[in-house]
Design a protein around this motif. Sequence first.
Motif, PDB file in Angstrom:
ATOM      1  N   PHE A 292       0.853  -1.189   0.000  1.00  0.00           N
ATOM      2  CA  PHE A 292       0.000   0.000   0.000  1.00  0.00           C
ATOM      3  C   PHE A 292       0.888   1.238   0.000  1.00  0.00           C
ATOM      4  O   PHE A 292       1.511   1.551   1.002  1.00  0.00           O
ATOM      5  CB  PHE A 292      -0.916   0.019   1.230  1.00  0.00           C
ATOM      6  N   PRO A 293       0.979   1.946  -1.134  1.00  0.00           N
ATOM      7  CA  PRO A 293       1.806   3.155  -1.172  1.00  0.00           C
ATOM      8  C   PRO A 293       1.189   4.265  -0.318  1.00  0.00           C
ATOM      9  O   PRO A 293      -0.027   4.446  -0.305  1.00  0.00           O
ATOM     10  CB  PRO A 293       1.810   3.547  -2.651  1.00  0.00           C
ATOM     11  N   ILE A 294       2.026   4.994   0.397  1.00  0.00           N
ATOM     12  CA  ILE A 294       1.565   6.137   1.171  1.00  0.00           C
ATOM     13  C   ILE A 294       1.347   7.319   0.214  1.00  0.00           C
ATOM     14  O   ILE A 294       2.196   7.579  -0.649  1.00  0.00           O
ATOM     15  CB  ILE A 294       2.600   6.517   2.250  1.00  0.00           C
ATOM     16  N   PRO A 295       0.231   8.043   0.320  1.00  0.00           N
ATOM     17  CA  PRO A 295       0.009   9.193  -0.560  1.00  0.00           C
ATOM     18  C   PRO A 295       1.168  10.183  -0.495  1.00  0.00           C
ATOM     19  O   PRO A 295       1.742  10.440   0.571  1.00  0.00           O
ATOM     20  CB  PRO A 295      -1.283   9.806  -0.005  1.00  0.00           C
ATOM     21  N   LEU A 296       1.509  10.754  -1.649  1.00  0.00           N
ATOM     22  CA  LEU A 296       2.663  11.656  -1.745  1.00  0.00           C
ATOM     23  C   LEU A 296       2.576  12.811  -0.753  1.00  0.00           C
ATOM     24  O   LEU A 296       3.577  13.204  -0.146  1.00  0.00           O
ATOM     25  CB  LEU A 296       2.790  12.199  -3.165  1.00  0.00           C
ATOM     26  N   GLU A 297       1.378  13.371  -0.606  1.00  0.00           N
ATOM     27  CA  GLU A 297       1.208  14.511   0.289  1.00  0.00           C
ATOM     28  C   GLU A 297       1.588  14.142   1.715  1.00  0.00           C
ATOM     29  O   GLU A 297       2.200  14.941   2.440  1.00  0.00           O
ATOM     30  CB  GLU A 297      -0.238  15.006   0.243  1.00  0.00           C
ATOM     31  N   HIS A 298       1.254  12.923   2.125  1.00  0.00           N
ATOM     32  CA  HIS A 298       1.573  12.515   3.495  1.00  0.00           C
ATOM     33  C   HIS A 298       3.064  12.207   3.644  1.00  0.00           C
ATOM     34  O   HIS A 298       3.634  12.418   4.728  1.00  0.00           O
ATOM     35  CB  HIS A 298       0.742  11.309   3.913  1.00  0.00           C
ATOM     36  N   VAL A 299       3.687  11.712   2.584  1.00  0.00           N
ATOM     37  CA  VAL A 299       5.146  11.542   2.628  1.00  0.00           C
ATOM     38  C   VAL A 299       5.810  12.897   2.835  1.00  0.00           C
ATOM     39  O   VAL A 299       6.728  13.049   3.656  1.00  0.00           O
ATOM     40  CB  VAL A 299       5.658  10.877   1.337  1.00  0.00           C
ATOM     41  N   GLU A 300       5.336  13.915   2.111  1.00  0.00           N
ATOM     42  CA  GLU A 300       5.859  15.272   2.287  1.00  0.00           C
ATOM     43  C   GLU A 300       5.652  15.771   3.711  1.00  0.00           C
ATOM     44  O   GLU A 300       6.554  16.375   4.310  1.00  0.00           O
ATOM     45  CB  GLU A 300       5.184  16.226   1.305  1.00  0.00           C
ATOM     46  N   HIS A 301       4.463  15.540   4.260  1.00  0.00           N
ATOM     47  CA  HIS A 301       4.177  15.977   5.629  1.00  0.00           C
ATOM     48  C   HIS A 301       5.129  15.319   6.630  1.00  0.00           C
ATOM     49  O   HIS A 301       5.599  15.980   7.571  1.00  0.00           O
ATOM     50  CB  HIS A 301       2.725  15.656   6.002  1.00  0.00           C
ATOM     51  N   GLN A 302       5.394  14.028   6.445  1.00  0.00           N
ATOM     52  CA  GLN A 302       6.322  13.334   7.337  1.00  0.00           C
ATOM     53  C   GLN A 302       7.723  13.946   7.250  1.00  0.00           C
ATOM     54  O   GLN A 302       8.385  14.183   8.274  1.00  0.00           O
ATOM     55  CB  GLN A 302       6.412  11.851   6.971  1.00  0.00           C
ATOM     56  N   LEU A 303       8.170  14.198   6.027  1.00  0.00           N
ATOM     57  CA  LEU A 303       9.504  14.770   5.837  1.00  0.00           C
ATOM     58  C   LEU A 303       9.616  16.142   6.484  1.00  0.00           C
ATOM     59  O   LEU A 303      10.594  16.440   7.183  1.00  0.00           O
ATOM     60  CB  LEU A 303       9.817  14.857   4.343  1.00  0.00           C
ATOM     61  N   ASP A 304       8.615  16.986   6.270  1.00  0.00           N
ATOM     62  CA  ASP A 304       8.636  18.314   6.876  1.00  0.00           C
ATOM     63  C   ASP A 304       8.614  18.225   8.404  1.00  0.00           C
ATOM     64  O   ASP A 304       9.306  18.985   9.091  1.00  0.00           O
ATOM     65  CB  ASP A 304       7.436  19.141   6.397  1.00  0.00           C
ATOM     66  N   ALA A 305       7.839  17.287   8.932  1.00  0.00           N
ATOM     67  CA  ALA A 305       7.714  17.157  10.386  1.00  0.00           C
ATOM     68  C   ALA A 305       9.053  16.837  11.034  1.00  0.00           C
ATOM     69  O   ALA A 305       9.449  17.456  12.036  1.00  0.00           O
ATOM     70  CB  ALA A 305       6.687  16.080  10.731  1.00  0.00           C
ATOM     71  N   VAL A 306       9.788  15.878  10.476  1.00  0.00           N
ATOM     72  CA  VAL A 306      11.047  15.491  11.122  1.00  0.00           C
ATOM     73  C   VAL A 306      12.157  16.499  10.852  1.00  0.00           C
ATOM     74  O   VAL A 306      12.947  16.827  11.742  1.00  0.00           O
ATOM     75  CB  VAL A 306      11.485  14.063  10.714  1.00  0.00           C
ATOM     76  N   PHE A 307      12.220  17.022   9.639  1.00  0.00           N
ATOM     77  CA  PHE A 307      13.308  17.948   9.310  1.00  0.00           C
ATOM     78  C   PHE A 307      13.186  19.285  10.036  1.00  0.00           C
ATOM     79  O   PHE A 307      14.194  19.920  10.340  1.00  0.00           O
ATOM     80  CB  PHE A 307      13.378  18.181   7.802  1.00  0.00           C
ATOM     81  N   THR A 308      11.966  19.731  10.293  1.00  0.00           N
ATOM     82  CA  THR A 308      11.808  21.039  10.938  1.00  0.00           C
ATOM     83  C   THR A 308      11.984  20.981  12.451  1.00  0.00           C
ATOM     84  O   THR A 308      12.055  22.026  13.101  1.00  0.00           O
ATOM     85  CB  THR A 308      10.421  21.641  10.629  1.00  0.00           C
TER      86      THR A 308
END
Length: 299
Positions: A81-97
Amino acid sequence: MPNQSHIPHQANVSGVNSSVQEDKQSHIKTTPIVLTIAGSDSGGGAGIQADIKAISATGSYACSVITAITAQNTQGVSAIFPIPLEHVEHQLDAVFTDLNIVAVKVGMLADSSIIRVVANKIRQYQPAFLVVDPVMVATSGDLLLEHSAISTLKDELIPLADLITPNLPEAAALTGYPVPQSQEQMEDMIDDLRDLGARAVLLKGGHLEQDENSNDLFISDQGFSLISAKRYPTKNTHGTGCTLSSAIASYLAQGNTLLNAAKLGKHYISQAIAHADELDIGHGHGPVHHFFSGHSNVR
């Protein structure tokens, strides 16, 4: 007079406490944090789960961005089950910030779209180190990425990497060469692997099962080095590539050079394979033993 002797004493204690606090703050600021961007393996042997185990076992702090959820065990993958792209972006922003991420390990990315998302975020946040494990060929030899996605990987992500860690089928897919059958044929690929644009390449020779040792080539602009380890006869090697690349990212986050991190990672995965049969996991190809040592940092 009592007050005079008392005041310096208080000042001294205050200075000690201040020094202790500064040491604690310094430690907090330098905690080696490693981000893994990969898919989830419900069986726990590969993917995000293996990455977190390897990063933790080698002494760093692991955080994660999940790109896909698999239904998987030691016998194979039954659903993805691929994770939606928008949620992948949200995860990346959450950890990097929020987290001081020093090194990033990237595992399997399913298609061109998610490769671009990850590459764009790496450019945006610019972590100190990027290790890319170009997972694209199944054990059966089947391609896991469409050719267009392989092109995107080569164009968008690999040139950003400090190190890529292809096995022999993956190196063949990246370069157009046949899968090497010997170390000499591995060496024939060196120039083409350099031309992919990463700072360095660790070409893994684990598929050369006829060899007594497992020999990898560490390739950089300065030349190449052989990193060798004893080969251990076991079927329990699920997740070796994920584990190795994550361990290398962990050692990079701790301040090691690329070559030393690769050597330390090779030692760690070799011992994890050597102890794999101490585990009794599933009915197929079991995982390596990530926690073979009681020590938090395997050197």
